[in-house]
Design a protein around this motif. Structure first.
Motif, PDB file in Angstrom:
ATOM      1  N   SER A 146       0.933  -1.192   0.002  1.00 23.13           N
ATOM      2  CA  SER A 146       0.069  -0.057   0.038  1.00 23.13           C
ATOM      3  C   SER A 146       0.936   1.252   0.015  1.00 23.13           C
ATOM      4  N   SER A 147       0.067   2.162  -0.132  1.00 26.89           N
ATOM      5  CA  SER A 147       0.972   3.574  -0.113  1.00 26.89           C
ATOM      6  C   SER A 147       0.019   4.800   0.023  1.00 26.89           C
ATOM      7  N   SER A 148       0.393   5.847   1.006  1.00 30.14           N
ATOM      8  CA  SER A 148      -0.528   6.965   1.297  1.00 30.14           C
ATOM      9  C   SER A 148      -0.866   7.765   0.130  1.00 30.14           C
ATOM     10  N   GLU A 149      -0.030   7.634  -0.911  1.00 30.14           N
ATOM     11  CA  GLU A 149      -0.127   8.455  -2.045  1.00 30.14           C
ATOM     12  C   GLU A 149      -1.038   7.915  -3.099  1.00 30.14           C
ATOM     13  N   VAL A 150      -1.489   6.497  -2.907  1.00 32.78           N
ATOM     14  CA  VAL A 150      -2.416   5.918  -4.002  1.00 32.78           C
ATOM     15  C   VAL A 150      -3.538   5.408  -3.282  1.00 32.78           C
TER      16      VAL A 150
END
Length: 663
Positions: A617-621
């Motif tokens: 996961s990523s906070s940017e996506v």
């Protein structure tokens, strides 16, 4: 007169008998290994119509045939289980015997320079202890095929040392390091003689190793193959014409960059030129840093040396190992030689009229057309001195370097229509075809660097080559691929990458072609050298693959293997096989994962292991749809399993890559 006639008749009879002696291809020699439990062909030449008999000592059975009108003959013998040494007696009236013959497992070791790299290394000393102790591996036998090219399939083979060699410090030092360590691991595990046939050539693309008949099935190569001249005189005229055109073109490029004046005097090669602003670099080594990581174009290299008074007026031999790719070499501003092509050993004569005591400058103007730049090869082959001297001056030290014009800023290079080792089908014709149908258990393949810019095409070419070889050998022998190692500069952000696409092509081949597999090499490369020295581990990883898949041994041969994925809320779950104790190599956080949403923009991701899965996961996506792992030339990645074997680079998307459509 009668005595003279009698003498001439006896002499003629003697010569006929000499001519009549059976001739064998060099794969049939003392010390050879034949594949166990097979019907093994033995073939050669004799006088037309001659009866030929083959008598192997393992069964005492006599096999007989007759040479055809062209003098060709072939006999098939049955081989037992592994063992030896044996003898094979062959006779057409005159007997001779092949001795110290072993029955065991035979493997082809093939590809480009990372398969070719010898035990003693090129740029870096390697494996000194293994070489010194290699005499204890006398059940390993080696056949090293000469580097030869041909426009048509050949029946004859040329090899180093005339035939098979028993492993020893003298014979192993110039043999494939990858091949040796593969064979060593096989021999130690299953305790049988192992025959290794090294047939490889540095810098060569996969299409050089495919037969013309099969390669014509690929539209991009059909016209080239059909136009390949078989006549040696035509080839030579093409080459000379190309050299004239190339020299004129290259001089024009250095005039355009103001490295040469209007009269063709090369300014940067003059001994009084000030190169103090150039950066220093060791040789031999692939150049790195100083903006050259992605540079293709003209690179200048200069070195100032001291000429002893005793050398003055003498012709000097100038050896520069290998230059990547093409070079024009100057001594005190005057051209003394030039060569075309990576992997060619540079050796030039400096005429005595140029040789004066004191300071002298060697300048190399090289054209790097892709990949690394600079000098490569053996440091012992970089030197200068009078011809025949036992104490030449080493040039394997610091040089001054300057990059000038990039390839993209040059005018179009003249077309190279000559045949080289990189031409389609020429190595299959001379280095594979003559080996067929000598039985083998399988092949190990370390190649792909030369095709990285055409990675999508490689998806078609590598499976085509495997099918081609298997059809001609008449068996679906094992075929194991060494995936390309990490190499070159590391990117700060996720990028599209040709080397990653080539690794994907190798992975797809291993997955989709029967009796095929791939070992992963992504953690043991050298960012500064396309030839990593860890060949003992490369050979071991290929060997454990073969031990499991070919020999049924209970060994773990694979790192975590991507199986599929599920989209979850704000994250993607990646499923793996071969997950025993899956973890980060260094015990820290997982690295190497990138994630993208519908905009197709990748961002570095957080990742952690959950059972047989990795959750990404990523906070940017916010709404991720795709994950990539180790998708770079030299990725920072660390996913392994309990056997310390790395996961292969992979991606979940099928978005069009940067090499799509390149031919």
């Amino acid at each position: 007169m009668k005595r003279k006639l009698l003498f001439l008749c006896l002499l003629a009879t003697s010569l006929l008998n000499i001519d009549a002696k059976v001739k064998l291809q060099p794969m049939f020699s003392d010390n050879m290994v034949l594949q166990q439990k097979t019907n093994t062909p033995i073939w050669g030449e004799a006088r037309a119509g001659k009866k030929v008999t083959v008598l192997p000592s393992w069964n005492g059975k006599s096999y007989t045939t007759q040479a055809d009108a062209a003098g060709q003959w072939k006999i098939t013998v049955e081989t037992p289980g592994a063992g030896g040494p044996y003898e094979i007696t062959i006779s057409d009236g005159q007997k001779f015997t092949l001795r110290n013959v072993m029955i065991g497992e035979v493997w082809l070791c093939t590809g480009q320079s990372n398969m070719e790299m010898p035990m003693r290394g090129w740029d870096t000393p390697m494996n000194a202890d293994e070489i010194a102790n290699s005499g204890k591996y006398n059940n390993i036998r080696m056949l090293q095929v000469d580097e030869v090219l041909s426009t048509t399939p050949k029946n004859t083979l040329t090899v180093k040392s005339g035939g098979w060699m028993t492993c020893s410090p003298e014979t192993v030092r110039d043999f494939s390091a990858t091949g040796f360590f593969f064979g060593k691991n096989i021999e130690e595990r299953i305790n049988v003689p192992v025959g290794l046939i090294m047939t490889c050539w540095g810098g060569t693309p996969v299409e050089s190793w495919i037969s013309g008949e099969r390669l014509r099935q690929v539209d991009a190569f059909k016209a080239r193959i059909d136009s390949m001249p078989a006549n040696e005189l035509v080839r030579e005229r093409q080459y000379q014409s190309y050299l004239v055109n190339y020299d004129s073109w290259f001089l024009d490029q250095i005039k355009r960059e103001h490295s040469a004046d209007s009269q063709g005097r090369v300014i940067l090669a003059q001994p009084d030129y000030d190169d103090s602003s150039w950066f220093p670099a060791q040789a031999p080594a692939i150049l790195e840093g100083n903006g050259l990581e992605e540079f293709d174009g003209i690179v200048w290299l200069r070195k100032t040396i001291d000429i002893p008074a005793s050398w003055a007026g003498k012709d000097l031999q100038l050896n520069l190992a290998q230059v990547d790719d093409n070079d024009v070499t100057y001594f005190n501003g005057e051209c003394v030689g030039r060569s075309i092509g990576y992997g060619v050993q540079r050796s030039y004569v400096v005429p005595g009229r140029l040789v004066k005591a004191g300071k002298a400058v060697i300048t190399v103007s090289s054209l790097d057309s892709g990949g690394g730049a600079g000098f490569a090869g053996d440091a012992l082959k970089m030197n200068i001195g009078p011809k025949g001297t036992q104490h030449p001056l080493s040039l394997a030290s610091e040089w001054r370097v300057k990059a000038t014009t990039s390839l993209s800023d040059m005018t179009q290079m003249p077309p190279d229509l000559r045949l080289t080792q990189n031409s389609p089908t020429v190595l299959y014709n001379s280095m594979i075809a003559p080996l067929i149908p000598y039985p083998v258990r399988g092949a190990i393949w370390y190649q792909g660097e030369a095709n990285a810019d055409r990675a999508y095409q490689y998806r078609e070419l590598l499976p085509l080559m495997i099918r081609d070889w298997r059809e001609r050998w008449g068996t679906d022998f094992s075929f194991y691929i060494m995936q390309l190692a990490n190499y070159q500069a590391r990117h700060v952000k996720p990028v599209e990458c040709a080397w990653a696409e080539l690794r994907e092509a190798q992975l797809l081949t291993a997955q989709n072609v029967i009796n095929c597999g791939m070992a992963v090499n992504i953690d043991i490369g050298n960012p500064a050298n396309i030839h990593p020295t860890s060949k003992s581990e490369v050979g071991r990883r290929l060997a454990i693959l073969a031990l499991n898949k070919t020999y049924g041994e209970d060994v773990d041969y694979s790192g975590p293997e991507y199986q599929g994925y599920q989209l979850e809320s704000g994250q993607i779950r990646i499923n793996f096989a071969h997950t025993n104790d899956m973890k980060a190599k260094d015990g820290g956080v997982l690295r190497g994962f990138a994630i993208a949403g519908i905009d197709h923009e990748f961002h570095w991701a957080d990742a952690h292991v959950e059972g047989n899965s990795v959750v990404v996961s990523s906070s940017e996506v916010n709404y991720p749809i795709a994950v990539r792992y180790a998708w770079d030339d030299n990725p920072d990645c660390n996913l392994i399993n309990g056997s310390s074997l790395p996961a292969s680079p992979f991606r979940t998307d099928d978005w069009q890559g940067i090499t799509y459509g390149r031919k």
